[in-house]
Design an enzyme around this catalytic site. Structure first.
Site, PDB file in Angstrom:
ATOM      1  N   ASP A 120      -3.528  -7.763  -8.416  1.00 60.43           N
ATOM      2  CA  ASP A 120      -3.016  -6.335  -7.421  1.00 60.43           C
ATOM      3  C   ASP A 120      -1.970  -5.944  -7.850  1.00 60.43           C
ATOM      4  O   ASP A 120      -1.612  -4.698  -8.397  1.00 60.43           O
ATOM      5  CB  ASP A 120      -3.262  -6.782  -6.159  1.00 60.43           C
ATOM      6  CG  ASP A 120      -2.976  -5.404  -4.897  1.00 60.43           C
ATOM      7  OD1 ASP A 120      -3.500  -4.467  -5.453  1.00 60.43           O
ATOM      8  OD2 ASP A 120      -2.119  -5.447  -4.250  1.00 60.43           O
ATOM      9  N   GLU A 135      -7.170  -3.142   4.912  1.00 63.00           N
ATOM     10  CA  GLU A 135      -6.293  -2.282   5.367  1.00 63.00           C
ATOM     11  C   GLU A 135      -6.470  -0.611   5.229  1.00 63.00           C
ATOM     12  O   GLU A 135      -5.911   0.032   6.310  1.00 63.00           O
ATOM     13  CB  GLU A 135      -5.227  -2.431   4.281  1.00 63.00           C
ATOM     14  CG  GLU A 135      -3.812  -2.034   4.368  1.00 63.00           C
ATOM     15  CD  GLU A 135      -2.662  -2.602   5.198  1.00 63.00           C
ATOM     16  OE1 GLU A 135      -3.309  -3.957   5.788  1.00 63.00           O
ATOM     17  OE2 GLU A 135      -1.618  -2.330   4.957  1.00 63.00           O
ATOM     18  N   ASP A 136      -7.183  -0.358   4.327  1.00 65.03           N
ATOM     19  CA  ASP A 136      -7.410   1.264   4.204  1.00 65.03           C
ATOM     20  C   ASP A 136      -8.367   1.917   4.293  1.00 65.03           C
ATOM     21  O   ASP A 136      -8.774   3.156   4.265  1.00 65.03           O
ATOM     22  CB  ASP A 136      -6.715   1.275   2.742  1.00 65.03           C
ATOM     23  CG  ASP A 136      -5.537   0.933   2.210  1.00 65.03           C
ATOM     24  OD1 ASP A 136      -4.560   0.942   3.157  1.00 65.03           O
ATOM     25  OD2 ASP A 136      -5.141   0.684   1.067  1.00 65.03           O
ATOM     26  N   ASP A 176      15.276 -17.160 -31.630  1.00 68.37           N
ATOM     27  CA  ASP A 176      13.758 -17.555 -31.087  1.00 68.37           C
ATOM     28  C   ASP A 176      13.132 -16.195 -30.516  1.00 68.37           C
ATOM     29  O   ASP A 176      12.097 -16.213 -30.020  1.00 68.37           O
ATOM     30  CB  ASP A 176      13.846 -18.511 -30.085  1.00 68.37           C
ATOM     31  CG  ASP A 176      14.372 -18.146 -28.721  1.00 68.37           C
ATOM     32  OD1 ASP A 176      15.373 -17.474 -28.928  1.00 68.37           O
ATOM     33  OD2 ASP A 176      14.362 -19.070 -27.735  1.00 68.37           O
ATOM     34  N   HIS A 236      -8.912   1.024  -8.947  1.00 66.33           N
ATOM     35  CA  HIS A 236      -7.956  -0.085  -8.688  1.00 66.33           C
ATOM     36  C   HIS A 236      -8.536  -1.397  -8.482  1.00 66.33           C
ATOM     37  O   HIS A 236      -8.199  -2.373  -9.245  1.00 66.33           O
ATOM     38  CB  HIS A 236      -6.883   0.393  -7.676  1.00 66.33           C
ATOM     39  CG  HIS A 236      -6.113  -0.519  -7.091  1.00 66.33           C
ATOM     40  ND1 HIS A 236      -5.169  -1.267  -7.942  1.00 66.33           N
ATOM     41  CD2 HIS A 236      -6.049  -1.242  -5.748  1.00 66.33           C
ATOM     42  CE1 HIS A 236      -4.614  -2.306  -7.123  1.00 66.33           C
ATOM     43  NE2 HIS A 236      -5.018  -2.115  -5.946  1.00 66.33           N
ATOM     44  N   HIS A 273     -10.135  -5.995  -1.593  1.00 74.37           N
ATOM     45  CA  HIS A 273      -9.085  -6.319  -1.204  1.00 74.37           C
ATOM     46  C   HIS A 273      -8.262  -5.211  -0.345  1.00 74.37           C
ATOM     47  O   HIS A 273      -7.337  -5.711   0.396  1.00 74.37           O
ATOM     48  CB  HIS A 273      -8.049  -7.110  -2.121  1.00 74.37           C
ATOM     49  CG  HIS A 273      -7.535  -5.976  -3.117  1.00 74.37           C
ATOM     50  ND1 HIS A 273      -7.925  -5.601  -4.080  1.00 74.37           N
ATOM     51  CD2 HIS A 273      -6.137  -5.129  -3.055  1.00 74.37           C
ATOM     52  CE1 HIS A 273      -7.145  -4.601  -4.790  1.00 74.37           C
ATOM     53  NE2 HIS A 273      -6.125  -4.741  -3.975  1.00 74.37           N
TER      54      HIS A 273
HETATM   55 MN    MN Z   1      -4.251  -3.108  -4.020  1.00 69.24          MN
END
Ligand code: MN
Length: 755
Positions: A170, A106-107, A290, A78, A102
């Site tokens: 993300d 958090e994880d 279009d 990811h 990133h």
């Molecule tokens: Mn993520």
């Protein structure tokens, strides 16, 4: 120059997504570190940068060890994909490092300290920003009302726009892999993407991310319609391939003949925009002319207009369908010429004509402007005024950015300079003006909440009520029925509503207090005549008493407060009521000798509404003071040696003795002027000494220097005269300081209530 085929897919993002193949930036094959490094090396071959990316990858790999995506892939896929998406946008190294890491804060158990020590404060700050944005759940129930606020909040929270780029990448990768989540979760995420992230990408001008997010969301939210439109577009495309290729061929031919450099390509409208056009304008699929168009990309603006003329020479233009977005760019900086022409067999074909530069902006938006250029400190360099113009466009409905130059020197973006967005504990977004405090928030809820505020919790932590709120804060107000507003609050509230409500409360309170003072004065005055004031509050005296008011419908309260405010003297009332008694009437209050009069007690600390400290001389406890009875502003306390008293003493009867009440803790503002040698570091040195002695500096100003002498003006808070004298002595001893003076200015003598 070459006419590219309809099927051509370059190695960089295509602007308008291809409905039969969502593939412009979709990586084919295995996404690996090597592939990321190769992609980066193509635009930024700096070995140190590549090394940092490798480091970040390894750190992420280790941190996410053992974690799996719903798809069964190892988690590292990811962040790696997110970084690759960004690398294709040619972002700088810090942005890529942020992308790789990133999700670690958090994880995983990776600590901020490790990130900071390896990659620096800036990267930690960026990761923090991405994490913070991810925490907010957009509440579907209030979609209509709050989507725009939410988008603005995200923008305003991202002082560095790279935070938003990482967040968008993300979200893009999560949407690309959304099939692995359960159905209900898919819908929630897709709706949020459509409401928040696609419009955000649009506002940043990143057309390809916007289109892809829209189509991915749409395919989740309404799979049948999506599939239907997709197959109809594919059929149409098949039908028209030869036709469009012929047009491309003849236009290319014409460019060559006229020596205009450029390339000609087919382009397709993405599915969701077709759907939107069909629903919002109620146009059936077959009438959307279009659906497919042709794009001519040339070198200069002048050639754009040249191409337009050329096309109109070959095909007949549709009247009213020529749009000049070069002269008048769209708010997201999109520039192109659009024209719809009548091609062979009467088919309508839309052309877009633009330069390479305009094309890049149309595809990449704000990211087109800095990409890999970096300053030595790792911040992206904004190469020219275009970025500033860009951001000006982004905030077009907002005020102009105040200082271009300052802005250029900083990567910190504040796209909504005057607004912050905060949450109630229930999750509602509230828009407030920048600088708003917890007390402003409280008054925003209800006047009674504001008036009774004793404290606030921001993001679960107790904070002072004057705490300035930031976007994303969750604010909870604590009230107490016995609390009342303080004059002090006026010093830090930012919203007109809070200010007005506090003023209103104070005014009423002053009326009440002054009426009390007035009543007491009348009682004391009546005693001099051996009478009781209560005798005069009924007929036949009442009428005479009320005649002292200039109101049409006077009450006793009015009279009392007039006396309390010093607009009327108690003795003049009594003399009118009892003419010929006691001393002969005089028109002014006769001052008795100072010493014999009862001094007023000055507490400071903001508790005396009707007793204020003069702003000119800023008296502090320990100094000799006197009170000056103003007309309608209560009593203002000056130092006995204040130069303004010279003017005021013309009205001796208004000067009253005053003493300090030393039993109360309070702090007092004083103004100091420090004259010194004009050399670097003086402000810091002097400030340090002041702070060391426990005083707060509330204002500091460097005056223009003369004759190589520098002057610093400070406003500081002290406890009393001893404290002040100690500080002045210390400052005097700072090397380079020539003189320290207390300023007792003679301007604005008695207007400031600042106790
Ligand atoms: Mn993520």
């Amino acid at each position: 120059m070459n006419a590219s085929s309809l099927l051509a897919n370059t190695d960089r993002p295509e602007g308008i997504s291809d409905p039969t193949d969502h593939g412009h930036a979709l990586p084919e094959g295995e996404v690996t570190l090597d592939r990321l490094l190769e992609t980066v090396a193509r635009y930024n071959p700096n070995p140190e940068g590549l090394d940092l990316i490798r480091k970040a990858y390894n750190m992420a790999l280790e941190s996410h060890e053992g974690q799996k995506r719903q798809s069964g892939d190892s988690y590292i896929k990811h962040p790696l994909n997110v970084a690759l998406i960004l690398a294709e946008m040619r972002v700088d190294t810090n942005c890529l490092v942020t992308a790789l890491l990133h999700d670690t804060l958090e994880d995983t158990s990776l600590s901020p300290e490790v990130i900071e020590s390896t990659f620096g404060k800036k990267v930690l700050h960026l990761i923090d920003g991405v994490t913070k944005i991810g925490k907010f759940q957009f509440k579907k129930s209030q979609a209509e009302k709050q989507a725009e606020n939410f988008r603005k909040m995200l923008l305003s929270m991202s002082e560095d726009i790279r935070v938003l780029l990482v967040k968008l990448a993300d979200r893009l990768h999560n949407m690309r892999t959304i099939e692995w989540l359960d159905a209900s979760k898919q819908k929630i995420i897709a709706q949020e993407t459509l409401d928040i992230y696609a419009p955000l990408a649009n506002r940043l001008g990143i057309g390809w991310i916007k289109s892809e997010l829209e189509d991915l969301s749409f395919s989740v939210l309404d799979p049948e319609t999506y599939a239907d439109l997709r197959s109809r577009v594919a059929r149409k495309r098949k039908e028209r391939t030869n036709y469009i290729e012929q047009i491309i061929h003849s236009v290319s031919q014409s460019l060559v003949e006229n020596a205009i450099p450029g390339r000609v390509e087919g382009r397709y409208k993405h599915i969701y925009s077709i759907y939107r056009k069909m629903t919002s304008q109620e146009i059936p699929f077959d009438e959307i002319y279009d659906l497919m168009g042709i794009r001519v990309i040339t070198d200069t603006k002048l050639h754009c207009y040249g191409v337009l003329g050329l096309l109109h020479g070959i095909y007949k233009p549709m009247a009213g369908r020529i749009k000049d977005f070069i002269a008048v760019p769209k708010s997201n900086m999109y520039q192109s010429l659009h024209t719809t022409v009548i091609a062979p067999e009467g088919v309508l074909v839309e052309f877009q004509i633009r330069t390479e530069e305009m094309h890049r902006v149309a595809e990449e938006g704000v990211a087109a402007h800095w990409n890999y250029k970096e300053n030595s400190d790792g911040t992206p360099a904004f190469p020219d005024l275009k970025v500033v113009n860009w951001l000006r466009q982004l905030v077009e409905w907002q005020k102009e950015l105040s200082d271009n130059q300052e802005f250029m020197n900083s990567v910190k973006l504040n796209l909504f300079p005057d607004e912050v967005y905060v949450f109630t504990p229930a999750g509602d977004v509230r828009e407030m003006i920048k600088g708003s405090t917890a007390i402003d928030f409280a008054y925003g809820i209800h006047t009674e909440v504001g008036n009774r505020t004793v404290g606030a919790r921001v993001n679960g932590r107790w904070v002072p009520i004057k705490t300035v709120l930031e976007s994303g804060d969750v604010v909870e107000i604590i009230t107490n029925p016995s609390q009342t507003p303080s004059k002090d609050w006026l010093r830090f509230v930012a919203t007109p509503k809070a200010r007005a409500r506090i003023r209103h409360w104070i005014k009423e309170e002053e009326m009440r207090q002054s009426a009390e003072i007035g009543l007491r004065s009348l009682e004391a005055e009546a005693q001099k005549f051996h009478r009781r004031w209560s005798e005069f509050t009924k007929p036949p005296f009442l009428g005479t008493v009320l005649s002292f008011s200039d109101l049409s419908d006077p009450t006793l309260e009015d009279i009392y407060s007039r006396i309390g405010f010093g607009r009327l003297s108690a003795s003049s009332v009594l003399r009118k009521l009892l003419p010929g008694q006691g001393e002969e009437p005089v028109s002014v209050i006769t001052p008795s000798p100072m010493q014999e009069r009862v001094p007023i007690v000055v507490r400071g600390g903001g508790k005396d509404l009707l007793i204020g400290l003069a702003g000119c001389c800023s008296p502090v406890p320990g100094e000799e003071i006197v009170g000056y009875v103003t007309r309608g502003r209560g009593i203002i306390v000056h130092t006995a040696d204040c130069p303004n008293l010279v003017h005021l003493s013309l009205e001796q009867d208004r000067i009253v003795p005053a003493v300090w009440d030393s039993s109360k803790d309070a702090i007092f503002d004083v103004h100091l002027r420090v004259s010194m040698e004009d050399k670097p570091g003086m402000l810091a040195a002097v400030s340090a000494v002041i702070s060391e002695r426990g005083a707060n500096i509330t204002h500091a100003e460097v005056k223009p220097s003369k004759h190589r002498m520098g002057v610093l003006d400070f406003t500081i808070t002290v406890e009393n005269l001893g404290h002040l004298q100690e500080i002045m002595t210390r400052v005097q001893h700072v090397k380079g300081v020539v003189r320290v003076q207390r300023i007792k200015t003679s301007s604005e003598p008695f207007h400031t209530f600042n106790a």
